[in-house]
Design a protein around this motif. Sequence first.
Motif, PDB file in Angstrom:
ATOM      1  N   SER A   1     -24.307  -5.057  52.869  1.00  8.51           N
ATOM      2  CA  SER A   1     -24.458  -3.715  52.299  1.00  8.51           C
ATOM      3  C   SER A   1     -23.132  -2.989  52.170  1.00  8.51           C
ATOM      4  CB  SER A   1     -25.421  -2.881  53.148  1.00  8.51           C
ATOM      5  OG  SER A   1     -24.929  -2.765  54.468  1.00  8.51           O
ATOM      6  N   SER A   2     -22.134  -3.403  52.927  1.00 14.80           N
ATOM      7  CA  SER A   2     -20.794  -2.814  52.791  1.00 14.80           C
ATOM      8  C   SER A   2     -19.767  -3.935  52.645  1.00 14.80           C
ATOM      9  CB  SER A   2     -20.455  -1.953  54.004  1.00 14.80           C
ATOM     10  OG  SER A   2     -20.497  -2.719  55.196  1.00 14.80           O
ATOM     11  N   PHE A   3     -20.087  -4.876  51.756  1.00 15.66           N
ATOM     12  CA  PHE A   3     -19.261  -6.083  51.607  1.00 15.66           C
ATOM     13  C   PHE A   3     -17.893  -5.752  51.015  1.00 15.66           C
ATOM     14  CE2 PHE A   3     -17.874  -9.709  49.026  1.00 15.66           C
ATOM     15  CZ  PHE A   3     -17.795 -10.664  50.017  1.00 15.66           C
ATOM     16  N   PRO A   4     -16.784  -6.312  51.480  1.00 14.09           N
ATOM     17  CA  PRO A   4     -16.744  -7.150  52.683  1.00 14.09           C
ATOM     18  C   PRO A   4     -16.560  -6.294  53.921  1.00 14.09           C
ATOM     19  CG  PRO A   4     -14.630  -7.196  51.578  1.00 14.09           C
ATOM     20  CD  PRO A   4     -15.494  -6.282  50.771  1.00 14.09           C
ATOM     21  N   SER A   5     -17.442  -6.420  54.889  1.00 12.43           N
ATOM     22  CA  SER A   5     -17.393  -5.579  56.080  1.00 12.43           C
ATOM     23  C   SER A   5     -16.196  -5.910  56.959  1.00 12.43           C
ATOM     24  CB  SER A   5     -18.693  -5.734  56.866  1.00 12.43           C
ATOM     25  OG  SER A   5     -18.936  -7.101  57.125  1.00 12.43           O
ATOM     26  N   GLN A   6     -15.977  -7.165  57.202  1.00  8.43           N
ATOM     27  CA  GLN A   6     -14.820  -7.604  57.981  1.00  8.43           C
ATOM     28  C   GLN A   6     -14.186  -8.784  57.272  1.00  8.43           C
ATOM     29  OE1 GLN A   6     -13.102  -6.597  61.138  1.00  8.43           O
ATOM     30  NE2 GLN A   6     -11.834  -7.825  59.795  1.00  8.43           N
ATOM     31  N   LYS A   7     -12.949  -8.605  56.827  1.00  8.74           N
ATOM     32  CA  LYS A   7     -12.247  -9.651  56.106  1.00  8.74           C
ATOM     33  C   LYS A   7     -11.440 -10.502  57.081  1.00  8.74           C
ATOM     34  CE  LYS A   7     -10.365  -6.396  53.629  1.00  8.74           C
ATOM     35  NZ  LYS A   7      -9.542  -5.674  52.634  1.00  8.74           N
ATOM     36  N   TYR A   8     -11.278 -11.770  56.730  1.00 12.05           N
ATOM     37  CA  TYR A   8     -10.519 -12.692  57.572  1.00 12.05           C
ATOM     38  C   TYR A   8      -9.467 -13.412  56.742  1.00 12.05           C
ATOM     39  CZ  TYR A   8     -13.927 -12.086  61.306  1.00 12.05           C
ATOM     40  OH  TYR A   8     -14.729 -11.559  62.284  1.00 12.05           O
ATOM     41  N   HIS A   9      -8.353 -13.651  57.379  1.00 11.60           N
ATOM     42  CA  HIS A   9      -7.265 -14.433  56.787  1.00 11.60           C
ATOM     43  C   HIS A   9      -7.386 -15.850  57.326  1.00 11.60           C
ATOM     44  CE1 HIS A   9      -3.260 -15.239  55.164  1.00 11.60           C
ATOM     45  NE2 HIS A   9      -2.996 -15.846  56.301  1.00 11.60           N
ATOM     46  N   LEU A  10      -7.301 -16.830  56.442  1.00 12.02           N
ATOM     47  CA  LEU A  10      -7.499 -18.233  56.825  1.00 12.02           C
ATOM     48  C   LEU A  10      -6.172 -18.977  56.869  1.00 12.02           C
ATOM     49  CD1 LEU A  10      -9.298 -20.812  57.229  1.00 12.02           C
ATOM     50  CD2 LEU A  10      -9.293 -21.012  54.732  1.00 12.02           C
ATOM     51  N   ILE A  11      -5.968 -19.713  57.957  1.00 11.00           N
ATOM     52  CA  ILE A  11      -4.826 -20.625  58.075  1.00 11.00           C
ATOM     53  C   ILE A  11      -5.359 -22.015  58.409  1.00 11.00           C
ATOM     54  CG2 ILE A  11      -2.801 -21.249  59.441  1.00 11.00           C
ATOM     55  CD1 ILE A  11      -2.108 -18.385  59.731  1.00 11.00           C
ATOM     56  N   LEU A  12      -4.909 -22.995  57.639  1.00  7.53           N
ATOM     57  CA  LEU A  12      -5.252 -24.390  57.892  1.00  7.53           C
ATOM     58  C   LEU A  12      -3.988 -25.139  58.288  1.00  7.53           C
ATOM     59  CD1 LEU A  12      -7.626 -25.316  54.914  1.00  7.53           C
ATOM     60  CD2 LEU A  12      -8.278 -24.972  57.284  1.00  7.53           C
ATOM     61  N   GLY A  13      -4.091 -25.914  59.350  1.00  9.03           N
ATOM     62  CA  GLY A  13      -2.982 -26.761  59.775  1.00  9.03           C
ATOM     63  C   GLY A  13      -3.380 -28.215  59.703  1.00  9.03           C
ATOM     64  N   PHE A  14      -2.480 -29.063  59.226  1.00 10.63           N
ATOM     65  CA  PHE A  14      -2.796 -30.470  59.000  1.00 10.63           C
ATOM     66  C   PHE A  14      -1.960 -31.373  59.904  1.00 10.63           C
ATOM     67  CE2 PHE A  14      -4.014 -28.208  55.231  1.00 10.63           C
ATOM     68  CZ  PHE A  14      -5.185 -28.824  54.827  1.00 10.63           C
ATOM     69  N   LYS A  15      -2.567 -32.502  60.292  1.00 14.11           N
ATOM     70  CA  LYS A  15      -1.857 -33.500  61.097  1.00 14.11           C
ATOM     71  C   LYS A  15      -0.791 -34.220  60.278  1.00 14.11           C
ATOM     72  CE  LYS A  15      -5.097 -34.845  64.721  1.00 14.11           C
ATOM     73  NZ  LYS A  15      -5.961 -35.933  65.238  1.00 14.11           N
ATOM     74  N   ASN A  16      -1.086 -34.392  58.994  1.00 15.10           N
ATOM     75  CA  ASN A  16      -0.132 -35.045  58.107  1.00 15.10           C
ATOM     76  C   ASN A  16       0.000 -34.194  56.842  1.00 15.10           C
ATOM     77  OD1 ASN A  16      -2.511 -35.711  56.572  1.00 15.10           O
ATOM     78  ND2 ASN A  16      -2.808 -37.408  58.004  1.00 15.10           N
ATOM     79  N   LYS A  17       0.620 -34.734  55.833  1.00 13.71           N
ATOM     80  CA  LYS A  17       0.898 -33.943  54.630  1.00 13.71           C
ATOM     81  C   LYS A  17      -0.178 -34.086  53.558  1.00 13.71           C
ATOM     82  CE  LYS A  17       5.875 -33.761  55.271  1.00 13.71           C
ATOM     83  NZ  LYS A  17       7.203 -33.853  54.661  1.00 13.71           N
ATOM     84  N   GLU A  18      -1.389 -34.470  53.968  1.00 11.81           N
ATOM     85  CA  GLU A  18      -2.445 -34.636  52.971  1.00 11.81           C
ATOM     86  C   GLU A  18      -2.929 -33.302  52.407  1.00 11.81           C
ATOM     87  OE1 GLU A  18      -6.601 -34.765  55.492  1.00 11.81           O
ATOM     88  OE2 GLU A  18      -5.673 -36.640  54.910  1.00 11.81           O
TER      89      GLU A  18
END
Length: 561
Positions: free
Chosen positions: A375-392
């Motif tokens: 009803s109040s979108f977006p109520s809580q926003k999130y920042h995403l970080i992805l970390g990889f084991k290799n360079k794929e």
Amino acid sequence: MDSGSRRRLKKTVNRVYPDQLVPKINTSKKMSTSANPSSILEMPQEIKKNCEDKQVKITVKRKKMAKSIKGKQNNYLEKVALKRKAKGEEKPSGKKKAKGTEFDSSMITMTLPRIPLKKIMEVEAKLVYVDEEDVSYEFVKSFMSTEIQPTCQAAKIVDPLCIPNSSFRPQIDKWLQAALKDARSCYRQKKYAVAAGQFRTALELCSKGAVLEKPFEASSEDVSSVASFIETKLVTCYLRMRKPDLALNHAHRSIILNPAYFRNHLRQATVFRCLERYSEAARSAMIADYMFWLCGGKEHYISQLIKLYWQAMLEEAITRAESFSVMYTPFATKIRADKIEKLKEVFTKTHPAYVEYIYTDLQGIHILPQTVNWSSFPSQKYHLILGFKNKEGKFLEKVSSRKLPTFTEHKTLFGLLTREDAVRHMEAMRKRILPILDFIRSTQLNARFYAYSGVMEKLQYTSLLSRLQRVKEQAQVVNQVMAELATTPYLHDINQQEAQLLQSLMADAMDTLEGRRTNKERVWNVIQKVGQIEDFIYELEDSFLKTKQLRAARRQKTKMK
């Protein structure tokens, strides 16, 4: 949970739900977040609406009508604490609220909050296998059985058959009614294979025009709704038969025919779960929860159950990911570059094994089931970080630097692929690129469909499958993309240019599905070529700048001599 208790739980579930598929659960992975992701879900308060009597005729009009419902809501949010009582689950040590972009406090590393398998099965029993004792017209009885009373306008959006006054309900063709009655009888006797055959017969009758008693007066929405209902019943039959691969296409088609009905998306999520495709299951559950709210769902407990299912699928996707780890950070305002670098430092300390390549998603807003409030979108926003084991995951660099990124390499511009190259590109898309894009989209509702959203990439993947003559797999992917495209107008506003592109993609996808060949190239292949030109220009620019730098270095050496 130790292995012994897990085996006991699976035996219990098999005894209570003998006809349902049980996935393998892995709880060894850890996730970081700057706010402790507790199991408390926020649920909406009762929604008040006015009833309007306009007939919906096309998808865009359905979207506008749904928007008008949303605009008339005078609701407030009632927070309901839904506490899970999983065995061995630790209570969260504390809860932190995001204040702007303040995340200098120490990060919390925690074992993923385990949602018991029994809870997942309970959600499916209540929402996916609904009305099984009386297999009837779901569009009429599903709302009644769950005590949801939609407004007239919402009922039209969900399905034209879902109208409180049965006198306004279109009458089903007598031959189709007989086929459905036979299917109901077989389903009650747990003869699921026979019931599936009867539902297939009903679909054949629909394809021949035997849907409603007055076919010339019937709207396309009425016909689509009945066909969608039969598709959903085939989904439940095949799930009961433990054949989710056969249920998959029917789940996609039910959404294509009726994208505004939340149960269609939830059934799709269940099929994905049985196939152990948890990122896609999480996205389907997220869309199901949004559709439930958008079309006027009032019952808090249903939204709670859907959010719980979404959370379980997301956690399982994170747990099973071997090549990358993830960190969600709440924020209220745009994150500055220096703060992003600080986040990367925190991620490096928290996940030292996943620092070969770190990707920060600056393109979209991410949401989590624990804190979302539509009803109040977006109520809580999130920042995403992805970390990889290799360079794929390095292909994600193009997301921020390209307008139409292409994630597969080509030896020559517009050169024809050999069969070996096609196999190599297909494997890269299937194992490396698409799973990561699917995971990113599992918490991103309003992801665009024309670039780095997974939609265009899946369509380009279908071209590779066609090149390798993998017809069955190609049909499944095309159906999935068509379901995604049919849902897109409900998830966010689209401009005229996007609407035209959406139409072109749907038309080409349908032609591909039916095996039609035209002189024109498929839209997604044209877009891929534009992306290749863009890559070529960037490569020329990089080559020019490197050459320029080398010449400058030589001149400097000459002057020094």
